[in-house]
Design an enzyme around this catalytic site. Structure first.
Site, PDB file in Angstrom:
ATOM      1  N   HIS A   1      -1.594 -12.064   1.394  1.00 24.96           N
ATOM      2  CA  HIS A   1      -2.483 -11.159   0.664  1.00 24.96           C
ATOM      3  C   HIS A   1      -3.250 -11.873  -0.445  1.00 24.96           C
ATOM      4  O   HIS A   1      -4.412 -11.562  -0.711  1.00 24.96           O
ATOM      5  CB  HIS A   1      -1.663 -10.001   0.093  1.00 24.96           C
ATOM      6  CG  HIS A   1      -2.409  -8.720   0.026  1.00 24.96           C
ATOM      7  ND1 HIS A   1      -1.792  -7.497   0.089  1.00 24.96           N
ATOM      8  CD2 HIS A   1      -3.729  -8.444  -0.079  1.00 24.96           C
ATOM      9  CE1 HIS A   1      -2.698  -6.533   0.003  1.00 24.96           C
ATOM     10  NE2 HIS A   1      -3.882  -7.084  -0.095  1.00 24.96           N
TER      11      HIS A   1
ATOM     12  N   LEU B   1     -18.399  -0.941   1.791  1.00 27.08           N
ATOM     13  CA  LEU B   1     -19.266   0.061   1.163  1.00 27.08           C
ATOM     14  C   LEU B   1     -19.145   0.017  -0.353  1.00 27.08           C
ATOM     15  O   LEU B   1     -19.427   1.014  -1.038  1.00 27.08           O
ATOM     16  CB  LEU B   1     -18.922   1.460   1.685  1.00 27.08           C
ATOM     17  CG  LEU B   1     -19.150   1.665   3.189  1.00 27.08           C
ATOM     18  CD1 LEU B   1     -18.710   3.046   3.617  1.00 27.08           C
ATOM     19  CD2 LEU B   1     -20.606   1.422   3.552  1.00 27.08           C
ATOM     20  N   GLY B   2     -18.739  -1.150  -0.885  1.00 29.83           N
ATOM     21  CA  GLY B   2     -18.663  -1.288  -2.338  1.00 29.83           C
ATOM     22  C   GLY B   2     -17.723  -0.280  -2.961  1.00 29.83           C
ATOM     23  O   GLY B   2     -18.043   0.351  -3.962  1.00 29.83           O
ATOM     24  N   ARG B   3     -16.544  -0.125  -2.339  1.00 31.53           N
ATOM     25  CA  ARG B   3     -15.535   0.843  -2.812  1.00 31.53           C
ATOM     26  C   ARG B   3     -16.126   2.253  -2.904  1.00 31.53           C
ATOM     27  O   ARG B   3     -15.802   3.024  -3.800  1.00 31.53           O
ATOM     28  CB  ARG B   3     -14.938   0.399  -4.145  1.00 31.53           C
ATOM     29  CG  ARG B   3     -14.283  -0.982  -4.070  1.00 31.53           C
ATOM     30  CD  ARG B   3     -13.627  -1.395  -5.359  1.00 31.53           C
ATOM     31  NE  ARG B   3     -13.128  -2.760  -5.250  1.00 31.53           N
ATOM     32  CZ  ARG B   3     -11.938  -3.107  -4.749  1.00 31.53           C
ATOM     33  NH1 ARG B   3     -11.125  -2.175  -4.329  1.00 31.53           N
ATOM     34  NH2 ARG B   3     -11.566  -4.370  -4.687  1.00 31.53           N
ATOM     35  N   GLY B   4     -17.005   2.545  -1.958  1.00 32.80           N
ATOM     36  CA  GLY B   4     -17.621   3.855  -1.885  1.00 32.80           C
ATOM     37  C   GLY B   4     -18.916   3.995  -2.663  1.00 32.80           C
ATOM     38  O   GLY B   4     -19.662   4.965  -2.466  1.00 32.80           O
ATOM     39  N   PHE B   5     -19.224   3.037  -3.516  1.00 25.68           N
ATOM     40  CA  PHE B   5     -20.400   3.152  -4.377  1.00 25.68           C
ATOM     41  C   PHE B   5     -21.688   3.154  -3.569  1.00 25.68           C
ATOM     42  O   PHE B   5     -22.645   3.856  -3.914  1.00 25.68           O
ATOM     43  CB  PHE B   5     -20.405   2.003  -5.387  1.00 25.68           C
ATOM     44  CG  PHE B   5     -21.193   2.294  -6.630  1.00 25.68           C
ATOM     45  CD1 PHE B   5     -20.642   3.050  -7.655  1.00 25.68           C
ATOM     46  CD2 PHE B   5     -22.491   1.829  -6.788  1.00 25.68           C
ATOM     47  CE1 PHE B   5     -21.361   3.328  -8.809  1.00 25.68           C
ATOM     48  CE2 PHE B   5     -23.216   2.095  -7.938  1.00 25.68           C
ATOM     49  CZ  PHE B   5     -22.646   2.849  -8.956  1.00 25.68           C
TER      50      PHE B   5
ATOM     51  N   TYR C   1       0.829  -1.218   0.000  1.00 24.53           N
ATOM     52  CA  TYR C   1       0.000   0.000   0.000  1.00 24.53           C
ATOM     53  C   TYR C   1       0.862   1.266   0.000  1.00 24.53           C
ATOM     54  O   TYR C   1       0.723   2.131   0.877  1.00 24.53           O
ATOM     55  CB  TYR C   1      -0.932   0.019   1.203  1.00 24.53           C
ATOM     56  CG  TYR C   1      -1.990  -1.057   1.244  1.00 24.53           C
ATOM     57  CD1 TYR C   1      -2.332  -1.791   0.111  1.00 24.53           C
ATOM     58  CD2 TYR C   1      -2.666  -1.333   2.431  1.00 24.53           C
ATOM     59  CE1 TYR C   1      -3.302  -2.783   0.169  1.00 24.53           C
ATOM     60  CE2 TYR C   1      -3.650  -2.314   2.490  1.00 24.53           C
ATOM     61  CZ  TYR C   1      -3.954  -3.039   1.357  1.00 24.53           C
ATOM     62  OH  TYR C   1      -4.918  -4.012   1.417  1.00 24.53           O
TER      63      TYR C   1
END
Length: 327
Positions: A123, A204-208, A56
């Site tokens: 990972h 959160l669905g990658r913010g969606f 990351y």
């Protein structure tokens, strides 16, 4: 402040953790000052579980600087296995060989400025290395006191069983939310059977699912979501149409769409610990408020029906990355 707590086998953690990846990579330009304020505020609000990885960007360095004087208040998770990008070999590459794992953990410990990692994940499963070999080597870290618990990310139920037979697995981390319900078909029931915790990333669905993304143009430059099929072309609009129903149900409940989506994930089992990612204080506070949202059985059913399995259009990862899922 004290939040609700849950257990990932032997690890006691706040019921919501904090995914830290977006503070350093993947979601636009980093803002270390804002990220550090968010980390401080999360700890003040009772968040004890923080998630990073060696791939990351400079995220382990950021957390290492922040952790000074706070280490005993934090349950720290990191990961190894992904290799840095190679222009000569496009696409993600993984390495689960024991000798590589040893090098990776030593680098992570140095960057994080700590003598131990509470939860250390593979990972992605390495197709070229038997999972028994990787987990066997990781188990040595537990015996040495370098790691407290072992984790796997995006593995199949079969791989989890094989790994758990070598050493108890504390947690499996996979994408899980209303719009990515794949784990329900195999690995999540297996986690429950074996007593393994489950850590949903991108709950959160990658913010969606927040309802704040209305167009592909809303993504900043360098945002990792741009090449994802779910955020492109007709898929984007079809997914937006489904999210509209989640927004309607949230308004009816008197909560935000994000809080409804997180409350639904939390209600799927008391060994599930979502790690929504944010680098902003306001979103952190909104997410943590989901812990106070109680959904009745009828409400849970209505939310599930609004976004049933398979409702999201498009693969959840770009080509190449998809091949490493459910490994």
């Amino acid at each position: 402040m004290t939040l609700q707590h849950r257990r990932l086998r032997d690890l006691n953690v706040s019921a919501l953790g904090l995914g830290c990846m977006g503070m350093s990579t993947g979601y636009g330009q980093p803002d270390d000052a804002e990220s550090l304020r968010t980390l401080d505020h999360a700890l003040d609000l009772g968040v004890t579980f923080y998630d990073t990885a060696d791939i990351y960007g400079a995220n382990e360095d950021l957390l290492g600087a922040w952790l000074k004087g706070k280490r005993d208040r934090v349950v720290l998770a990191s990961k190894f296995g992904f290799l840095p990008p190679d222009p000569a070999r496009p696409g993600p590459r993984v390495n689960g060989r024991p000798e590589y794992m040893r090098q990776a953990v030593e680098r992570s410990l140095k960057r994080l400025g700590t003598e131990y990692i509470d939860l250390y994940y593979l990972h992605r499963a390495d197709p070229q290395t038997p999972i028994e070999d990787t987990v066997g080597a990781m188990a040595e870290l537990v015996r040495e006191g370098v790691v407290r618990g072992l984790g796997l990310s995006e593995v199949s139920a079969e791989t989890l069983r094989r790994a758990n037979a070598v050493h108890p697995i504390s947690a499996v981390q996979s994408e899980y939310s209303l719009w990515t319900r794949d784990p329900e078909d195999g690995v999540l029931p297996t986690c429950r059977e074996l007593g393994v915790g489950f850590v949903p990333f991108s709950p959160l669905g990658r913010g969606f699912l927040s309802g704040e993304i209305r167009s592909p143009d809303d993504f900043p430059e360098g945002d990792m979501r741009k090449p994802h099929p779910r955020f492109q072309g007709e898929n984007f609009q079809k997914n937006l149409d489904v999210v509209a129903e989640v927004q309607r149900l949230a308004a009816e409940k008197g909560v935000t769409p994000s809080q409804l989506a997180l409350a639904w994930v939390l209600a799927q089992g008391d060994t599930i610990v979502p790690i929504p990612g944010t680098k902003r204080v306001k979103y952190l506070e909104e997410n943590l408020a989901a812990l106070n949202v109680q959904l009745t059985p009828d409400e849970l059913e209505r939310v599930s029906a609004a976004f049933p399995r398979g409702a999201a259009q498009g693969n959840r990862q770009p080509p190449g990355a998809m091949e490493l899922l459910n490994g």
